[in-house]
Write an enzyme that holds these catalytic residues in place. Structure first.
Site, PDB file in Angstrom:
ATOM      1  N   CYS A  41       0.840  -1.204   0.000  1.00 51.38           N
ATOM      2  CA  CYS A  41       0.000   0.000   0.000  1.00 51.38           C
ATOM      3  C   CYS A  41       0.878   1.258   0.000  1.00 51.38           C
ATOM      4  O   CYS A  41       1.985   1.254   0.513  1.00 51.38           O
ATOM      5  CB  CYS A  41      -0.907  -0.002   1.235  1.00 51.38           C
ATOM      6  SG  CYS A  41      -2.072   1.396   1.262  1.00 51.38           S
ATOM      7  N   ASP A  43       0.340   3.786   1.733  1.00 52.21           N
ATOM      8  CA  ASP A  43       0.263   4.373   3.072  1.00 52.21           C
ATOM      9  C   ASP A  43       1.665   4.717   3.602  1.00 52.21           C
ATOM     10  O   ASP A  43       2.560   3.874   3.577  1.00 52.21           O
ATOM     11  CB  ASP A  43      -0.420   3.357   4.006  1.00 52.21           C
ATOM     12  CG  ASP A  43      -0.807   3.967   5.335  1.00 52.21           C
ATOM     13  OD1 ASP A  43       0.098   4.474   6.044  1.00 52.21           O
ATOM     14  OD2 ASP A  43      -2.003   3.938   5.682  1.00 52.21           O
ATOM     15  N   ARG A  45       2.790   4.968   6.460  1.00 53.63           N
ATOM     16  CA  ARG A  45       3.253   4.228   7.646  1.00 53.63           C
ATOM     17  C   ARG A  45       3.784   2.846   7.297  1.00 53.63           C
ATOM     18  O   ARG A  45       4.389   2.170   8.123  1.00 53.63           O
ATOM     19  CB  ARG A  45       2.093   4.067   8.646  1.00 53.63           C
ATOM     20  CG  ARG A  45       1.531   5.381   9.140  1.00 53.63           C
ATOM     21  CD  ARG A  45       0.170   5.172   9.771  1.00 53.63           C
ATOM     22  NE  ARG A  45      -0.795   4.653   8.811  1.00 53.63           N
ATOM     23  CZ  ARG A  45      -2.040   4.310   9.121  1.00 53.63           C
ATOM     24  NH1 ARG A  45      -2.461   4.393  10.350  1.00 53.63           N
ATOM     25  NH2 ARG A  45      -2.855   3.868   8.177  1.00 53.63           N
ATOM     26  N   HIS A  97      -2.261  -4.075   4.961  1.00 55.31           N
ATOM     27  CA  HIS A  97      -2.011  -3.653   6.345  1.00 55.31           C
ATOM     28  C   HIS A  97      -3.329  -3.312   7.030  1.00 55.31           C
ATOM     29  O   HIS A  97      -4.256  -2.799   6.402  1.00 55.31           O
ATOM     30  CB  HIS A  97      -1.048  -2.458   6.384  1.00 55.31           C
ATOM     31  CG  HIS A  97      -1.614  -1.196   5.828  1.00 55.31           C
ATOM     32  ND1 HIS A  97      -2.064  -0.172   6.624  1.00 55.31           N
ATOM     33  CD2 HIS A  97      -1.841  -0.796   4.554  1.00 55.31           C
ATOM     34  CE1 HIS A  97      -2.518   0.808   5.859  1.00 55.31           C
ATOM     35  NE2 HIS A  97      -2.403   0.454   4.597  1.00 55.31           N
ATOM     36  N   CYS A 100      -6.016   0.207   7.046  1.00 52.53           N
ATOM     37  CA  CYS A 100      -5.800   0.717   5.693  1.00 52.53           C
ATOM     38  C   CYS A 100      -6.948   1.664   5.315  1.00 52.53           C
ATOM     39  O   CYS A 100      -8.110   1.253   5.286  1.00 52.53           O
ATOM     40  CB  CYS A 100      -5.722  -0.444   4.702  1.00 52.53           C
ATOM     41  SG  CYS A 100      -5.444   0.095   2.996  1.00 52.53           S
TER      42      CYS A 100
HETATM   43 ZN   LIG Z   1      -3.431   1.162   2.970  1.00 53.72          ZN
END
Ligand SMILES: [Zn+2]
Length: 208
Positions: A41, A43, A45, A97, A100
């Site tokens: 992803c 993302d 993090r 994750h 998400c």
């Molecule tokens: Zn995500």
């Protein structure tokens, strides 16, 4: 985050690398032979290299919202094609994750404009597993389970491609479904039984 700091950080990093291994960058420039394709992803993090503890050159990476593998997406299909046919990776990882935002957005009915067709792929995963998901009372647990089922379905999308099917006939290549738990920092192997999955889908998706 101060953008100017990034260039200072980069200079420090270059010096550290050269200090340990003087030829580090000239060696890197000779080419890449990664064994792993990682699809994760976007993302912020969920890094790719840092959470796996790997160095530049070891993993070929694709990241998009909610680690999707839509079979009509030119970017994803090009990455899979290049990784399998040219880099000859031995492993393909789809890593989702928990927490998400993409998966969470897909669970709501809000109109998100250009994101709608992308998130619809996740809604399709929900529809395919509606019975199991709707039976989960706790909303957080249902959301986490959708993250896992989405990883499984994206692994199946990887298996649907002609490149991966051909590679599986010719050599060793393994597909892995993982989830990164942002709350604990742990990487979880979903232990997806791909032999069983393949038995279920090969009648429909087999490409000879
Ligand atoms: Zn995500």
């Amino acid at each position: 985050m101060d953008i100017a700091r990034i260039f200072e950080n980069n200079e420090t990093w270059v010096q550290q690398k050269i200090h340990v291994e003087p030829d580090y960058f000239s060696d890197l420039s000779k080419g890449q032979t990664p064994d792993i394709l990682y699809i994760g992803c976007s993302d912020s993090r969920v890094s790719a290299e840092e959470l796996m503890g790997v160095s530049p050159g070891e993993v070929f990476v694709l990241r998009n919202i909610a680690n999707m593998v839509p079979n009509t997406d030119l970017s994803v299909m090009s990455v899979v094609n290049y990784a399998v046919l040219h880099l000859k990776v031995k492993h393909i990882v789809v890593c989702g994750h928990y927490y998400c935002g993409g998966v969470q957005a897909a669970m709501q009915s809000e109109d998100l404009g250009i994101l709608n067709p992308w998130l619809r792929n996740i809604r399709d995963v929900y529809r395919m597993h509606r019975e199991e998901l709707n039976a989960i009372q706790d909303e957080e647990q249902r959301y986490k389970r959708l993250v896992e089922l989405n990883v499984e379905e994206q692994c199946i999308n990887v298996l649907k491609t002609a490149e991966v099917q051909q590679a599986r006939r010719d050599r060793d290549i393994t597909i892995h479904g993982w989830v990164f738990d942002v709350h604990s920092g742990k990487l979880i192997d979903l232990q997806i039984d791909f032999i069983k999955v393949l038995e279920n889908i090969k009648e429909i998706y087999r490409l000879d």
